[in-house]
Write a protein that holds these residues in place. Structure first.
Motif, PDB file in Angstrom:
ATOM      1  N   THR A   1       1.981  -6.265  -9.929  1.00 28.32           N
ATOM      2  CA  THR A   1       2.136  -7.598 -10.513  1.00 28.32           C
ATOM      3  C   THR A   1       3.454  -8.241 -10.112  1.00 28.32           C
ATOM      4  N   ASP A   2       4.430  -7.431  -9.752  1.00 28.09           N
ATOM      5  CA  ASP A   2       5.733  -7.960  -9.351  1.00 28.09           C
ATOM      6  C   ASP A   2       5.610  -8.680  -8.010  1.00 28.09           C
ATOM      7  N   PRO A   3       6.008  -9.955  -7.940  1.00 27.64           N
ATOM      8  CA  PRO A   3       5.860 -10.716  -6.682  1.00 27.64           C
ATOM      9  C   PRO A   3       6.562 -10.079  -5.485  1.00 27.64           C
ATOM     10  N   SER A   4       7.709  -9.452  -5.707  1.00 29.34           N
ATOM     11  CA  SER A   4       8.410  -8.840  -4.569  1.00 29.34           C
ATOM     12  C   SER A   4       7.649  -7.616  -4.065  1.00 29.34           C
ATOM     13  N   GLN A   5       7.071  -6.836  -4.975  1.00 28.61           N
ATOM     14  CA  GLN A   5       6.271  -5.688  -4.563  1.00 28.61           C
ATOM     15  C   GLN A   5       4.982  -6.134  -3.873  1.00 28.61           C
ATOM     16  N   LEU A   6       4.383  -7.214  -4.394  1.00 25.53           N
ATOM     17  CA  LEU A   6       3.180  -7.763  -3.763  1.00 25.53           C
ATOM     18  C   LEU A   6       3.475  -8.222  -2.344  1.00 25.53           C
ATOM     19  N   SER A   7       4.578  -8.923  -2.179  1.00 23.82           N
ATOM     20  CA  SER A   7       4.958  -9.413  -0.851  1.00 23.82           C
ATOM     21  C   SER A   7       5.231  -8.262   0.104  1.00 23.82           C
ATOM     22  N   ALA A   8       5.903  -7.224  -0.399  1.00 21.42           N
ATOM     23  CA  ALA A   8       6.214  -6.065   0.442  1.00 21.42           C
ATOM     24  C   ALA A   8       4.932  -5.344   0.865  1.00 21.42           C
ATOM     25  N   ALA A   9       4.015  -5.147  -0.078  1.00 24.29           N
ATOM     26  CA  ALA A   9       2.759  -4.473   0.242  1.00 24.29           C
ATOM     27  C   ALA A   9       1.922  -5.310   1.206  1.00 24.29           C
ATOM     28  N   PHE A  10       1.931  -6.627   1.015  1.00 24.78           N
ATOM     29  CA  PHE A  10       1.165  -7.517   1.888  1.00 24.78           C
ATOM     30  C   PHE A  10       1.733  -7.511   3.301  1.00 24.78           C
ATOM     31  N   SER A  11       3.051  -7.570   3.428  1.00 21.41           N
ATOM     32  CA  SER A  11       3.652  -7.561   4.765  1.00 21.41           C
ATOM     33  C   SER A  11       3.446  -6.211   5.444  1.00 21.41           C
ATOM     34  N   ASP A  12       3.457  -5.134   4.664  1.00 25.60           N
ATOM     35  CA  ASP A  12       3.159  -3.815   5.228  1.00 25.60           C
ATOM     36  C   ASP A  12       1.719  -3.770   5.724  1.00 25.60           C
ATOM     37  N   GLY A  13       0.813  -4.357   4.958  1.00 25.75           N
ATOM     38  CA  GLY A  13      -0.585  -4.413   5.369  1.00 25.75           C
ATOM     39  C   GLY A  13      -0.780  -5.208   6.646  1.00 25.75           C
ATOM     40  N   LYS A  14      -0.055  -6.316   6.760  1.00 20.30           N
ATOM     41  CA  LYS A  14      -0.153  -7.122   7.987  1.00 20.30           C
ATOM     42  C   LYS A  14       0.384  -6.349   9.187  1.00 20.30           C
ATOM     43  N   ALA A  15       1.458  -5.595   8.972  1.00 16.46           N
ATOM     44  CA  ALA A  15       2.004  -4.776  10.056  1.00 16.46           C
ATOM     45  C   ALA A  15       0.999  -3.693  10.461  1.00 16.46           C
ATOM     46  N   GLN A  16       0.349  -3.086   9.478  1.00 13.15           N
ATOM     47  CA  GLN A  16      -0.668  -2.068   9.763  1.00 13.15           C
ATOM     48  C   GLN A  16      -1.856  -2.665  10.508  1.00 13.15           C
ATOM     49  N   LEU A  17      -2.189  -3.905  10.187  1.00 12.29           N
ATOM     50  CA  LEU A  17      -3.279  -4.592  10.889  1.00 12.29           C
ATOM     51  C   LEU A  17      -2.946  -4.763  12.364  1.00 12.29           C
ATOM     52  N   GLU A  18      -1.730  -5.164  12.660  1.00 13.10           N
ATOM     53  CA  GLU A  18      -1.323  -5.332  14.057  1.00 13.10           C
ATOM     54  C   GLU A  18      -1.346  -4.000  14.803  1.00 13.10           C
ATOM     55  N   VAL A  19      -0.895  -2.941  14.148  1.00 11.87           N
ATOM     56  CA  VAL A  19      -0.929  -1.613  14.769  1.00 11.87           C
ATOM     57  C   VAL A  19      -2.376  -1.203  15.047  1.00 11.87           C
ATOM     58  N   ALA A  20      -3.247  -1.411  14.067  1.00 11.12           N
ATOM     59  CA  ALA A  20      -4.651  -1.026  14.231  1.00 11.12           C
ATOM     60  C   ALA A  20      -5.305  -1.823  15.359  1.00 11.12           C
TER      61      ALA A  20
ATOM     62  N   GLY B   1      12.608 -14.389  -1.124  1.00 12.69           N
ATOM     63  CA  GLY B   1      12.378 -15.732  -0.612  1.00 12.69           C
ATOM     64  C   GLY B   1      10.953 -15.960  -0.151  1.00 12.69           C
ATOM     65  N   LEU B   2      10.119 -14.931  -0.208  1.00 13.52           N
ATOM     66  CA  LEU B   2       8.729 -15.067   0.200  1.00 13.52           C
ATOM     67  C   LEU B   2       7.852 -15.210  -1.038  1.00 13.52           C
ATOM     68  N   ALA B   3       6.867 -16.059  -0.942  1.00 13.87           N
ATOM     69  CA  ALA B   3       5.932 -16.225  -2.039  1.00 13.87           C
ATOM     70  C   ALA B   3       4.942 -15.064  -2.036  1.00 13.87           C
ATOM     71  N   ALA B   4       4.494 -14.706  -3.211  1.00 13.91           N
ATOM     72  CA  ALA B   4       3.489 -13.647  -3.315  1.00 13.91           C
ATOM     73  C   ALA B   4       2.197 -14.140  -2.665  1.00 13.91           C
ATOM     74  N   PRO B   5       1.485 -13.259  -1.986  1.00 19.76           N
ATOM     75  CA  PRO B   5       0.231 -13.670  -1.340  1.00 19.76           C
ATOM     76  C   PRO B   5      -0.826 -14.031  -2.377  1.00 19.76           C
ATOM     77  N   THR B   6      -1.683 -14.951  -2.003  1.00 18.10           N
ATOM     78  CA  THR B   6      -2.770 -15.341  -2.897  1.00 18.10           C
ATOM     79  C   THR B   6      -3.894 -14.317  -2.811  1.00 18.10           C
ATOM     80  N   ARG B   7      -4.803 -14.392  -3.743  1.00 20.26           N
ATOM     81  CA  ARG B   7      -5.954 -13.489  -3.748  1.00 20.26           C
ATOM     82  C   ARG B   7      -6.761 -13.638  -2.466  1.00 20.26           C
TER      83      ARG B   7
END
Length: 94
Positions: free
Chosen positions: A52-71, A5-11
């Motif tokens: 390239t898969d939108p679900s994998q992109l969304s998962a990696a992006f949300s993981d990155g955002k979580a890592q940003l908050e931790v950092a 249900g989440l859109a893939a992040p833009t560049r």
């Protein structure tokens, strides 16, 4: 839309996340932690650059955002307990 249900992040969003992670890495006082954070960010983005898969992109992006908050939190904690002397060369002999 991805299956979750989440859109893939833009560049632009991905580049903003990358820059934010590198910017937070610069805030660490300790050289080893600063370089580790920088290296981990670069390696993670390099590993995920061919997704390239939108679900994998969304998962990696949300993981990155979580890592940003931790950092961000860790940068604040490390700054609170930073050593008074940055280098052993700054210590005056008694």
């Amino acid at each position: 839309m991805a299956a979750s249900g989440l859109a893939a992040p833009t560049r632009t969003e991905v580049l903003q996340l990358y820059r934010s992670l590198l910017r937070v890495a610069r805030q660490f006082c300790d050289y080893n932690i600063r370089e580790y954070t920088k290296r981990r960010t670069i390696d993670a983005f390099r590993d995920n650059k061919n997704l390239t898969d939108p679900s994998q992109l969304s998962a990696a992006f949300s993981d990155g955002k979580a890592q940003l908050e931790v950092a961000k939190r860790q940068a604040v904690v490390y700054s609170l307990y930073a050593p008074k002397v940055k280098s052993i060369m700054d210590i005056k002999p008694s």
